[in-house]
Design a protein around this motif. Sequence first.
Motif, mmCIF file in Angstrom:
data_model
loop_
_atom_site.group_PDB
_atom_site.id
_atom_site.type_symbol
_atom_site.label_atom_id
_atom_site.label_comp_id
_atom_site.label_asym_id
_atom_site.label_seq_id
_atom_site.Cartn_x
_atom_site.Cartn_y
_atom_site.Cartn_z
ATOM 1 N N VAL A 72 -1.415 11.227 -22.731
ATOM 2 C CA VAL A 72 -1.437 10.117 -21.697
ATOM 3 C C VAL A 72 -0.232 10.296 -20.560
ATOM 4 C CG1 VAL A 72 -0.136 7.765 -21.579
ATOM 5 C CG2 VAL A 72 -1.645 8.379 -23.461
ATOM 6 N N GLY A 73 0.630 11.151 -20.586
ATOM 7 C CA GLY A 73 1.435 11.545 -19.670
ATOM 8 C C GLY A 73 0.754 12.295 -18.663
ATOM 9 N N ARG A 74 -0.305 13.200 -19.089
ATOM 10 C CA ARG A 74 -1.018 14.037 -18.154
ATOM 11 C C ARG A 74 -1.864 13.165 -17.385
ATOM 12 N NH1 ARG A 74 -1.713 19.394 -18.836
ATOM 13 N NH2 ARG A 74 -3.321 19.385 -16.981
ATOM 14 N N ILE A 75 -2.590 12.205 -17.943
ATOM 15 C CA ILE A 75 -3.365 11.287 -17.214
ATOM 16 C C ILE A 75 -2.930 10.360 -16.258
ATOM 17 C CG2 ILE A 75 -5.001 9.444 -17.844
ATOM 18 C CD1 ILE A 75 -5.977 10.295 -20.230
ATOM 19 N N THR A 76 -1.573 9.858 -16.640
ATOM 20 C CA THR A 76 -0.885 8.997 -15.862
ATOM 21 C C THR A 76 -0.365 9.957 -14.437
ATOM 22 O OG1 THR A 76 0.072 7.898 -17.640
ATOM 23 C CG2 THR A 76 1.264 7.734 -15.647
ATOM 24 N N ARG A 77 0.098 11.190 -14.659
ATOM 25 C CA ARG A 77 0.530 11.812 -13.465
ATOM 26 C C ARG A 77 -0.411 12.278 -12.559
ATOM 27 N NH1 ARG A 77 3.705 14.067 -17.636
ATOM 28 N NH2 ARG A 77 2.310 15.871 -17.973
ATOM 29 N N ARG A 78 -1.925 12.576 -12.965
ATOM 30 C CA ARG A 78 -2.784 12.944 -12.415
ATOM 31 C C ARG A 78 -3.162 11.925 -11.472
ATOM 32 N NH1 ARG A 78 -7.484 16.776 -14.622
ATOM 33 N NH2 ARG A 78 -5.750 18.112 -14.630
ATOM 34 N N ALA A 79 -3.291 10.657 -12.340
ATOM 35 C CA ALA A 79 -3.620 9.355 -11.410
ATOM 36 C C ALA A 79 -2.690 9.020 -10.399
ATOM 37 C CB ALA A 79 -3.731 8.302 -12.317
ATOM 38 N N GLU A 80 -1.398 9.200 -10.543
ATOM 39 C CA GLU A 80 -0.389 9.042 -9.473
ATOM 40 C C GLU A 80 -0.494 9.831 -8.251
ATOM 41 O OE1 GLU A 80 3.316 9.442 -11.515
ATOM 42 O OE2 GLU A 80 3.064 7.228 -12.499
ATOM 43 N N ARG A 81 -0.917 11.161 -8.702
ATOM 44 C CA ARG A 81 -1.133 12.152 -7.438
ATOM 45 C C ARG A 81 -2.405 11.719 -6.665
ATOM 46 N NH1 ARG A 81 0.289 16.045 -11.432
ATOM 47 N NH2 ARG A 81 -2.040 16.688 -11.709
ATOM 48 N N ARG A 82 -3.416 11.173 -7.377
ATOM 49 C CA ARG A 82 -4.732 10.912 -6.706
ATOM 50 C C ARG A 82 -4.797 9.511 -6.204
ATOM 51 N NH1 ARG A 82 -9.469 13.930 -9.984
ATOM 52 N NH2 ARG A 82 -8.565 15.884 -10.029
ATOM 53 N N GLY A 83 -3.402 8.763 -6.337
ATOM 54 C CA GLY A 83 -3.287 7.488 -6.084
ATOM 55 C C GLY A 83 -4.161 6.318 -6.439
ATOM 56 N N TRP A 84 -4.646 6.649 -7.987
ATOM 57 C CA TRP A 84 -5.302 5.696 -8.694
ATOM 58 C C TRP A 84 -4.543 4.736 -9.203
ATOM 59 C CZ3 TRP A 84 -8.193 6.933 -13.853
ATOM 60 C CH2 TRP A 84 -9.008 5.881 -14.149
ATOM 61 N N THR A 85 -4.315 3.573 -8.880
ATOM 62 C CA THR A 85 -3.442 2.551 -9.389
ATOM 63 C C THR A 85 -3.904 2.032 -10.756
ATOM 64 O OG1 THR A 85 -4.997 0.922 -8.369
ATOM 65 C CG2 THR A 85 -3.017 1.710 -7.019
ATOM 66 N N LEU A 86 -5.044 2.149 -10.983
ATOM 67 C CA LEU A 86 -5.491 1.926 -12.615
ATOM 68 C C LEU A 86 -5.157 2.961 -13.592
ATOM 69 C CD1 LEU A 86 -8.959 0.077 -11.940
ATOM 70 C CD2 LEU A 86 -6.782 -0.950 -12.265
ATOM 71 N N GLY A 87 -4.618 4.136 -13.173
ATOM 72 C CA GLY A 87 -4.561 5.272 -14.150
ATOM 73 C C GLY A 87 -3.642 4.715 -15.243
ATOM 74 N N GLN A 88 -2.345 4.180 -14.968
ATOM 75 C CA GLN A 88 -1.459 3.723 -15.831
ATOM 76 C C GLN A 88 -2.104 2.836 -16.693
ATOM 77 O OE1 GLN A 88 1.464 4.782 -16.410
ATOM 78 N NE2 GLN A 88 1.773 3.581 -18.086
#
Length: 421
Positions: A72-88
Amino acid sequence: MSFAPLRPTAPLAQTGLWQPDAWQTRLNDAMRALSEIWYQGLFGVDISRVLIALGIFVGFLVIRGRISAFIVGRITRRAERRGWTLGQVVAEALAGPLRMAIALIGFAIATDYLAAQPAVETVLRNINQTLAAILVFWTLANLVTPVAALIERRNRRMPEAMLSWISRAVRTTFILIGLAAVLEIWGIRVGPLIAGLGLFGVAIALGAQDLFKNLIAGLFLISERRFNNGDWVLVEGVAEGTVELIGFRTTMIRRFDQAPVYVPNAQMSDSAVINFSRMRFRRIRWIIGVEYATTREQLETIRDGIERYITECGDFEISDRVNTFVRIDGFAASSIDILVYCFTKSTVWRDWLGAKERLALHIKETVEAAGAGFAFPSQSVYVETLPERGPGQTAFDGAARPARHPAADAAADPDPGEASP
């Protein structure tokens, strides 16, 4: 009742209990029984394999939290780097199913290591398939929320309430399909079961007419877009507050004292609903009464001062979309009335109250600066004729005097014997 006297028994050695061969035989039998229990103790599976399988499962239960947190942490960090607001949101939706997936892998490895008998193996296989089906449909149900958020961001035309209804309907559908899949795994045919419940469903439908009525009314409310979640509405004679949820049967309105009101959708559909959140401007309509002694010049000064303030202060909307009036409106019983009619730019209640307060203070200053005064209800009594009076009598001599309290008379006419200061 009498008892026979106790007699000494023969020595144990004479009974044969202390013979070494007998004790060796009994010990061998006990070890043989323990060995049989150990190697064939649980459904034909030796206890050692059961303990090892249990250890494997417990081990996966222990590490599942760390593994799921890492993923879950990997998914969240990658989403934050790519600017994907729905990652969290996606990560939170997958957290629970990930933990269950890791536990399911451990359970599958443990049951496979057991190598139980065919009958037990069939039951364990059904349990594994049941858990796998629950995992799949649980994941799909959890992913409905981020998918709905993505659709809402991409398609602004779809009402939020309609999207909420669709997401709940899809989630319910996944749950029902998952339940049917679990029943099929255990050999329960869903088709004949549904057919057998047909008459029962008709009976329920006849008794739940209000439920379907409210359901259809809710669909009309959403499709007509009368209001959305978060709107401030007033249902005449029912409730006033903020819409929090448009459900399948009722609409929940949160009053300003934070008390929830659950209004049936059918009543919401049939009643007049005022949606204050869709106001463009908020209105102020006052009648200002000044004294009849106010001159024309003073009236014009007051009127022009109020109109100038409304036009220049910036709190009020001055355009062709609204009407703004400050006019001498009429002659009331005790005042000359001035109509003040305008609209504030802000529809927020707090801002509207502030604009009203500033306008009221300015009106008071304007009226006082013009040398006029505010009127208030009053009555005048005119006497057409007075009783005749003789020489030296006033108009009130001979008239009936009002009754007075004896203490008042004593205070008005002190004792002549007392010395006055």
